[in-house]
Write a protein that holds these residues in place. Structure first.
Motif, PDB file in Angstrom:
ATOM      1  N   VAL A 102       0.840  -1.012   0.088  1.00  0.00           N
ATOM      2  CA  VAL A 102       0.027  -0.057   0.082  1.00  0.00           C
ATOM      3  C   VAL A 102       0.780   1.184  -0.084  1.00  0.00           C
ATOM      4  O   VAL A 102       0.490   2.157  -0.701  1.00  0.00           O
ATOM      5  CB  VAL A 102      -0.828  -0.039   1.141  1.00  0.00           C
ATOM      6  N   ALA A 106       1.005   4.057  -2.911  1.00  0.00           N
ATOM      7  CA  ALA A 106       0.430   5.429  -2.581  1.00  0.00           C
ATOM      8  C   ALA A 106       1.490   6.321  -3.011  1.00  0.00           C
ATOM      9  O   ALA A 106       1.381   7.549  -3.692  1.00  0.00           O
ATOM     10  CB  ALA A 106      -0.029   5.518  -1.089  1.00  0.00           C
ATOM     11  N   ARG A 109       2.849   6.407  -6.673  1.00  0.00           N
ATOM     12  CA  ARG A 109       1.488   6.095  -7.578  1.00  0.00           C
ATOM     13  C   ARG A 109       1.773   6.003  -9.015  1.00  0.00           C
ATOM     14  O   ARG A 109       1.309   5.379  -9.921  1.00  0.00           O
ATOM     15  CB  ARG A 109       0.736   7.239  -7.061  1.00  0.00           C
ATOM     16  N   CYS A 170      -4.147  -4.215  -3.029  1.00  0.00           N
ATOM     17  CA  CYS A 170      -3.203  -3.189  -2.823  1.00  0.00           C
ATOM     18  C   CYS A 170      -2.671  -2.532  -3.872  1.00  0.00           C
ATOM     19  O   CYS A 170      -2.398  -1.205  -3.894  1.00  0.00           O
ATOM     20  CB  CYS A 170      -2.011  -4.012  -1.891  1.00  0.00           C
ATOM     21  N   VAL A 173      -4.481   0.616  -5.501  1.00  0.00           N
ATOM     22  CA  VAL A 173      -4.135   2.019  -4.881  1.00  0.00           C
ATOM     23  C   VAL A 173      -3.465   3.183  -5.936  1.00  0.00           C
ATOM     24  O   VAL A 173      -4.103   4.177  -5.778  1.00  0.00           O
ATOM     25  CB  VAL A 173      -3.269   2.039  -3.621  1.00  0.00           C
ATOM     26  N   TYR A 177      -5.416   6.689  -5.633  1.00  0.00           N
ATOM     27  CA  TYR A 177      -5.076   7.351  -4.630  1.00  0.00           C
ATOM     28  C   TYR A 177      -4.559   8.922  -4.926  1.00  0.00           C
ATOM     29  O   TYR A 177      -3.900   9.084  -5.877  1.00  0.00           O
ATOM     30  CB  TYR A 177      -3.639   6.749  -4.010  1.00  0.00           C
ATOM     31  N   LEU A 188      -3.977   4.680   5.359  1.00  0.00           N
ATOM     32  CA  LEU A 188      -4.573   3.803   4.441  1.00  0.00           C
ATOM     33  C   LEU A 188      -4.146   2.349   4.610  1.00  0.00           C
ATOM     34  O   LEU A 188      -4.519   1.440   4.543  1.00  0.00           O
ATOM     35  CB  LEU A 188      -4.228   4.242   2.904  1.00  0.00           C
ATOM     36  N   TYR A 192      -6.075  -1.210   5.356  1.00  0.00           N
ATOM     37  CA  TYR A 192      -5.761  -2.212   4.334  1.00  0.00           C
ATOM     38  C   TYR A 192      -5.345  -3.334   5.261  1.00  0.00           C
ATOM     39  O   TYR A 192      -5.788  -4.532   4.792  1.00  0.00           O
ATOM     40  CB  TYR A 192      -5.045  -2.032   3.205  1.00  0.00           C
TER      41      TYR A 192
END
Length: 205
Positions: A102, A106, A109, A170, A173, A177, A188, A192
């Motif tokens: 995660v 994030a 990204r 996962c 994201v 995100y 987050l 998760y």
């Protein structure tokens, strides 16, 4: 990358080690897609001539391969460090692996999104290499879930399917995100982790 990562730790995203040309290519790919981006556009945005860009990367495909390779290497290094930190407790191994996935998707990204969405644009050996790296990454989660079921700690009747569902959740994201959103990457990750424990049927005793 590995030496830098070893110094900073797998949760740290204080710096982004992408070279400037790759940062520029990534921005172009995110905005226009791989096929919608030209070498001339990347060169202009990087304030280079086209021959100057070709000196560093001989083709647009080479830029994509470099980005994808960087993403997979970085995620693998962080994931293996997280699992090493967790030790032998399978609950902890699940928690840190989910957290790692995660946080990466994030904080990185754009890079993660391009690495996932542009697999269709990879060709030949580069595509084969990427698929191998992706499958190797998936096997980390497969092993954790299978170990948890074998130990009686996780109660799911479908360990392989659950493992794939967790990784898909996962990695997804990166598709939605936003840093200015409601939750920080760490918040987050905590949510998760909780959802994942329910998904595997983790015992609380």
């Amino acid at each position: 990358m590995a030496k830098t990562q070893a110094r900073t730790g797998w949760r740290s995203y204080a710096t982004d080690p992408l070279p400037p040309i790759l940062e520029t290519a990534l921005a172009c790919f995110v905005e226009h897609g791989y096929h919608g981006t030209t070498i001339r556009a990347v060169a202009a945005r990087a304030e280079l001539s086209v021959p100057g860009l070709y000196y560093h990367y001989p083709s647009k495909q080479a830029l994509l391969v470099a980005l994808v390779s960087h993403a997979m290497d970085d995620l693998w290094e962080r994931s293996t460090q997280a699992l090493e930190e967790a030790g032998g407790d399978v609950r902890q191994r699940l928690d840190v692996l989910v957290e790692c996935l995660v946080l990466f998707h994030a904080h990185r990204r754009d890079l993660a999104f391009i690495a996932s969405s542009e697999i269709r644009s990879l060709t030949g050996e580069a595509r084969t290499t990427y698929i191998g790296a992706r499958d190797r990454q998936q096997r980390l989660m497969d092993q954790v879930v299978e170990d948890g079921v074998a130990e009686g700690v996780f109660t799911t009747a479908y360990p392989r399917e659950v493992s794939r569902a967790i990784v898909t959740m996962c990695t997804g994201v990166s598709q939605w995100y936003r840093a200015e959103g409601e939750h920080s990457p760490q918040q987050l990750a905590e949510r998760y982790r909780a959802m994942t424990r329910m998904t595997v049927g983790a015992r609380t005793d």
